[in-house]
Enzyme design. Structure first.
Site, mmCIF file in Angstrom:
data_model
loop_
_atom_site.group_PDB
_atom_site.id
_atom_site.type_symbol
_atom_site.label_atom_id
_atom_site.label_comp_id
_atom_site.label_asym_id
_atom_site.label_seq_id
_atom_site.Cartn_x
_atom_site.Cartn_y
_atom_site.Cartn_z
ATOM 1 N N ASP A 142 -8.678 -3.639 -5.118
ATOM 2 C CA ASP A 142 -8.528 -2.679 -4.831
ATOM 3 C C ASP A 142 -7.220 -3.152 -6.667
ATOM 4 O O ASP A 142 -6.807 -2.326 -7.674
ATOM 5 C CB ASP A 142 -7.721 -1.637 -4.110
ATOM 6 C CG ASP A 142 -8.849 -0.557 -3.554
ATOM 7 O OD1 ASP A 142 -8.676 0.386 -3.320
ATOM 8 O OD2 ASP A 142 -9.007 -1.509 -2.164
ATOM 9 N N THR A 189 -13.888 2.537 -0.539
ATOM 10 C CA THR A 189 -13.266 1.469 0.381
ATOM 11 C C THR A 189 -13.672 0.636 1.633
ATOM 12 O O THR A 189 -14.371 -0.062 1.589
ATOM 13 C CB THR A 189 -11.662 1.416 0.680
ATOM 14 O OG1 THR A 189 -11.571 1.593 -0.741
ATOM 15 C CG2 THR A 189 -11.300 0.147 0.921
#
Length: 257
Positions: A46, A129
């Site tokens: 990320d 995620t």
């Protein structure tokens, strides 16, 4: 074509960032992720993806504001020290011209508040995620916004095949579109653009429903009831992240609630 320059920039920026995400996912370890305040996970990828795209924007469009999901404050705790080091290492490996002490400030460049006026870029560096952590589907989502409307958008889907079966086929796809000008798919390297479109069906019972793997992200029972009412008998396509939009856009599925 309007926004052609911006679209080609975004394709290449997402392709470069995907290299980092692929490398991190391939070697993901339990200490490569943190829990945010809302308990959702955030990974080395990320932060690394956001840093790389921030750098690309800084070079190509230095006057365009940038809005991103992450900030380096999450890395300030002692337990995050190891992750911060991994982020820096990954970013510099992909883009050697970036100095180590530039990486965290690049993440924090993505601080624009958005809004309904003006022009800015917005990024979800790793959407999905949980899928990323399972080594399944996730997306890198970059868009150009003007006066509150998306005018160009790119989805990088490193685990979404180029064939009709999301899990089988050549590995990795990028999806790109400008408003009012159609959409295309490319390889994860940003090559071989091919025009895509939704399926042409005339009967609702021929439709295919797409939904999240995570039941908390889409109500499976509601989707099943909609399918029953419409007479749909085909099994739903279940994948993580905004890859679902890509699957509908290229005609692998027809409905996503």
């Amino acid at each position: 074509m309007a926004y052609e320059t911006e679209l080609q920039f975004a394709i290449q920026a997402v392709s470069q960032a995907a290299r980092l995400a692929i490398a991190v996912q391939r070697e993901i370890a339990s200490d490569d992720a943190l829990a945010k305040e809302d308990r959702s996970p955030v990974t080395v990828a990320d932060f690394g993806v956001q840093a790389l795209i921030s750098h690309a924007l800084q070079q190509a469009y230095p006057n365009d504001p940038f809005m991103g999901e992450e900030n380096s404050a999450a890395l300030s705790s002692p337990e995050a020290e190891g992750i911060a080091g991994k982020i820096i290492q990954r970013v510099v490996k992909i883009k050697s011209e970036i100095e180590r002490d530039e990486v965290l400030p690049l993440i924090d460049r993505a601080s624009h508040d958005g809004g309904s006026t003006g022009r800015f870029w917005t990024l979800d560096p790793i959407d999905g995620t949980k899928g990323f952590l399972r080594r399944q589907q996730y997306a890198i989502a970059l868009a150009l916004i003007e006066n509150g409307e998306v005018v160009a958008g790119v989805l990088g889907c490193p685990n979404l095949s180029s064939g009709g079966d999301p899990e089988n086929g050549s590995h990795g796809s990028i999806f790109a579109a400008c408003k009012g000008q159609g959409a295309q798919t490319l390889t994860i390297d940003g090559d071989h653009p091919t025009t895509i479109c939704t399926r042409d069906i005339s009967e609702t019972d021929a439709a295919i429903v797409c939904e999240s793997v995570e039941a908390a992200h889409s109500d499976h029972s509601t989707s099943a009831e909609v399918a029953r009412i419409l007479g749909i008998t085909a099994d739903p396509v279940r994948i993580d992240s905004q890859c679902k939009y890509a699957v509908v856009a290229r005609g692998d599925a027809d409905i996503y609630l």
